[in-house]
Design a protein around this motif. Structure first.
Motif, short mmCIF file in Angstrom:
data_model
loop_
_atom_site.label_atom_id
_atom_site.label_comp_id
_atom_site.label_asym_id
_atom_site.label_seq_id
_atom_site.Cartn_x
_atom_site.Cartn_y
_atom_site.Cartn_z
N UNK A 149 0.85 -1.20 0.00
CA UNK A 149 0.00 0.00 0.00
C UNK A 149 0.88 1.24 0.00
N UNK A 150 0.77 2.04 -1.05
CA UNK A 150 1.59 3.24 -1.13
C UNK A 150 0.87 4.43 -0.51
N UNK A 151 1.56 5.09 0.42
CA UNK A 151 1.07 6.30 1.07
C UNK A 151 1.95 7.46 0.67
N UNK A 152 1.33 8.60 0.35
CA UNK A 152 2.16 9.76 0.03
C UNK A 152 1.53 10.67 -0.99
N UNK A 153 2.33 11.12 -1.94
CA UNK A 153 1.96 12.13 -2.92
C UNK A 153 0.64 11.77 -3.61
N UNK A 154 -0.42 12.55 -3.42
CA UNK A 154 -1.69 12.22 -4.05
C UNK A 154 -1.69 12.37 -5.57
N UNK A 155 -0.68 13.04 -6.11
CA UNK A 155 -0.58 13.16 -7.57
C UNK A 155 0.03 11.91 -8.20
N UNK A 156 0.60 11.04 -7.42
CA UNK A 156 1.19 9.81 -7.93
C UNK A 156 0.07 8.80 -8.22
N UNK A 157 -0.06 8.33 -9.46
CA UNK A 157 -1.15 7.39 -9.78
C UNK A 157 -1.10 6.09 -8.98
N UNK A 158 0.06 5.75 -8.40
CA UNK A 158 0.18 4.52 -7.62
C UNK A 158 -0.22 4.70 -6.15
N UNK A 159 -0.42 5.93 -5.73
CA UNK A 159 -0.76 6.19 -4.33
C UNK A 159 -2.17 5.70 -4.01
N UNK A 160 -2.31 5.03 -2.88
CA UNK A 160 -3.60 4.58 -2.39
C UNK A 160 -4.07 5.46 -1.23
N UNK A 161 -3.14 5.81 -0.34
CA UNK A 161 -3.47 6.55 0.87
C UNK A 161 -2.88 7.96 0.79
N UNK A 162 -3.75 8.94 0.73
CA UNK A 162 -3.31 10.32 0.78
C UNK A 162 -3.33 10.84 2.21
N UNK A 163 -3.29 12.16 2.37
CA UNK A 163 -3.23 12.74 3.71
C UNK A 163 -4.60 12.80 4.38
N UNK A 164 -4.58 13.04 5.69
CA UNK A 164 -5.80 13.40 6.41
C UNK A 164 -6.15 14.85 6.08
N UNK A 165 -7.38 15.22 6.31
CA UNK A 165 -7.86 16.54 5.87
C UNK A 165 -7.24 17.69 6.66
N UNK A 166 -6.80 17.43 7.89
CA UNK A 166 -6.25 18.51 8.72
C UNK A 166 -5.22 17.95 9.68
N UNK A 167 -4.43 18.85 10.23
CA UNK A 167 -3.45 18.44 11.24
C UNK A 167 -4.14 17.85 12.46
N UNK A 168 -5.25 18.47 12.88
CA UNK A 168 -5.98 18.00 14.05
C UNK A 168 -6.52 16.59 13.82
N UNK A 169 -7.03 16.34 12.63
CA UNK A 169 -7.56 15.01 12.35
C UNK A 169 -6.43 13.99 12.30
N UNK A 170 -5.32 14.34 11.67
CA UNK A 170 -4.16 13.44 11.66
C UNK A 170 -3.73 13.09 13.07
N UNK A 171 -3.61 14.10 13.92
CA UNK A 171 -3.17 13.86 15.29
C UNK A 171 -4.17 12.97 16.04
#
Length: 491
Positions: free
Chosen positions: A323-345
């Motif tokens: 499962x690739x996490x990271x750059x949402x512009x990468x066509x191979x990425x499955x998991x992008x970021x959370x919507x906010x810092x608070x949600x990530x934390x």
């Protein structure tokens, strides 16, 4: 493909609202819309004042009451909705790029689920707008001869309040249904991701929908409170959290405002005894990890036979490593970021608390390896009780829980053992066993062995705390219609 997708760039943003066909600048405080993958401000968007919310409702009220939309034939509304869809289709890559930038959804999903599927939904509603739903009850002879029909009338002004995670699809499935039914609309998108919705509202005017039929404002709690309690609103369609849904429901009580609520879930993936998950393990995990796990129907509780637990854990380690996490512009990425810092934390804290309480990290995805962006490393957690918070609450992040069961009755108990009931997945050797098991699952949608392609004509909604009402297809349109009995003397 446009330059936006080629250059991995944000499209030109629309920063004005649409009220009564006019583009209006918000009179409230400015809202910084931040890209979750870059942590850069995309734009400063002036929000709506309460008086502007009132103006949007008044515009929708006029457009409904004077018949410029509700008085059109269903065929005419359908034709205009197809023109609306045509205009959105011409903006496909612009909207997809917008979703990547403001939501952080991977581009492979932004161009499909967020845009292609939203278009399919809107076109399905355009076709359904022309449908005559009148039922002729025929004659009745006692005690007075009469004849009756049952007609379906649009409810009036619909307030559509959307969530950030799949903004275009949520907008299409609620607003599209309302428009097909003959309602006029006021849209309040999530302030976390409002920009692509503003582009859609402008497209409605460009497509020739009458002034006042589609109005959109952006604001926070105050705007939502006003819209949810407004005496000019006949129906509220809300997608979002259980807590906010409860507040909206309470607000609707004094006026008995019509409601449909889609409030999320904690959906199970039930691996039945005898099923070999070797080939399916990647898909089982990818289903809840897509869009960063920010999906209301994400099947993030995985139930496996106890004697299969260790083998499934090993399969999961292999699957999550892919499962690739990271750059949402990468066509191979499955998991992008959370919507906010608070949600990530918050997502990280939930996992850390579970581990501190004795849970184990059964598997993890690769570290995204990025210094910027609100990313969470995908994780599968085990060794927790079914009633543990991480196994009960909607985390809305790339986190799964695996729970062992003892026999199929225990599996059903675990599958149904949360406050939610939005969806469920069943994996089995014999599909007939999975179809039969669906009758025992308290879920609005059950997919057997992965289900199939998205169907815009099939109902979507949940049992229990997942809300009430249904979206998509004929079921979605009927949420915005009132049933009227018309009777006259026969003879």
């Amino acid at each position: 493909m446009t330059d936006y997708l080629d250059r991995r760039a944000a499209p030109p943003w629309c920063t004005s609202f649409t009220i009564d066909g006019e583009e209006i600048t918000g009179a409230g405080a400015a809202l910084d819309v931040v890209g979750p993958a870059t942590e850069e401000t995309l734009c400063a968007l002036p929000t709506a004042s309460v008086s502007q919310v009132d103006g949007a409702v008044a515009a929708a009220r006029r457009a409904f009451d004077d018949g410029r939309w509700s008085g059109l034939s269903g065929a005419r509304r359908g034709k205009l909705l197809h023109a609306f869809a045509d205009r959105i289709e011409s903006l496909h890559d612009t909207l997809a790029a917008g979703v990547v930038c403001e939501v952080g959804s991977p581009v492979s999903l932004a161009t499909t689920l967020h845009t292609d599927v939203a278009l399919r939904v809107l076109r399905t509603y355009a076709d359904l707008a022309a449908q005559d739903r009148t039922v002729d009850l025929g004659a009745d002879g006692a005690p007075v001869p009469s004849r009756s029909i049952v007609a379906h009338r649009p409810m009036g002004v619909a307030a559509v309040i959307t969530a950030y995670n799949i903004p275009l699809l949520i907008l299409a499935r609620a607003m599209g249904a309302a428009l097909a039914a003959g309602c006029t609309t006021v849209v309040l998108p999530s302030p976390k991701a409002p920009l692509t919705s503003l582009i859609v509202a402008r497209a409605a005017a460009e497509a020739g929908l009458p002034d006042g039929v589609v109005n959109i404002v952006v604001g926070g709690h105050e705007a939502g409170e006003r819209l949810g309690t407004h005496p000019g609103v006949d129906k509220v369609a809300f997608t979002g959290s259980l807590g906010v849904g409860r507040r909206i429901m309470a607000q609707a009580v004094p006026r008995l405002t019509g409601l449909s609520l889609e409030l999320g879930g904690k959906s199970p993936s039930l691996v039945m005894p005898g099923f070999d998950a070797t080939e399916a393990a990647y898909e089982i995990h990818a289903r809840y990890l897509r869009n960063g796990g920010q999906g209301c129907a994400a099947p993030a509780r995985i139930l496996v036979p106890r004697d299969y637990y260790d083998e499934f854990a090993e399969l999961s380690r292999v699957a999550l490593a892919r499962i690739r996490t990271g750059d949402p512009w990468d066509p191979e990425t499955i998991v992008g970021p959370m919507i906010s810092r608070e949600h990530r934390d918050g997502v990280r804290a939930t996992v850390e608390a579970a581990v501190a309480g004795g849970a184990t990290l059964v598997a993890e995805g690769p570290d995204p390896g990025r210094d910027t962006g609100w990313f969470v490393r995908p994780a599968l957690v085990g060794g927790v009780a079914p009633e543990a918070r991480i196994a009960q609450d909607e985390i809305f992040g790339p986190v799964g829980v695996v729970l062992p069961y003892n026999g199929i009755d225990d599996a059903v108990r675990l599958a149904n053992g949360t406050a939610f009931g939005l969806s469920a997945h069943v994996y089995c050797r014999d599909k007939e066993d999975g179809v039969a098991l669906a009758a025992r699952l308290r879920a609005g949608t059950v997919a057997v062995n992965g289900g199939g392609a998205f169907r815009p004509d099939a109902p979507f909604g949940g049992f229990k705390a997942s809300g009430f009402g249904r979206e998509y297809g004929e079921w979605g349109v009927r949420e915005f219609l009132e049933v009227q009995h018309v009777q006259w003397p026969a003879g």
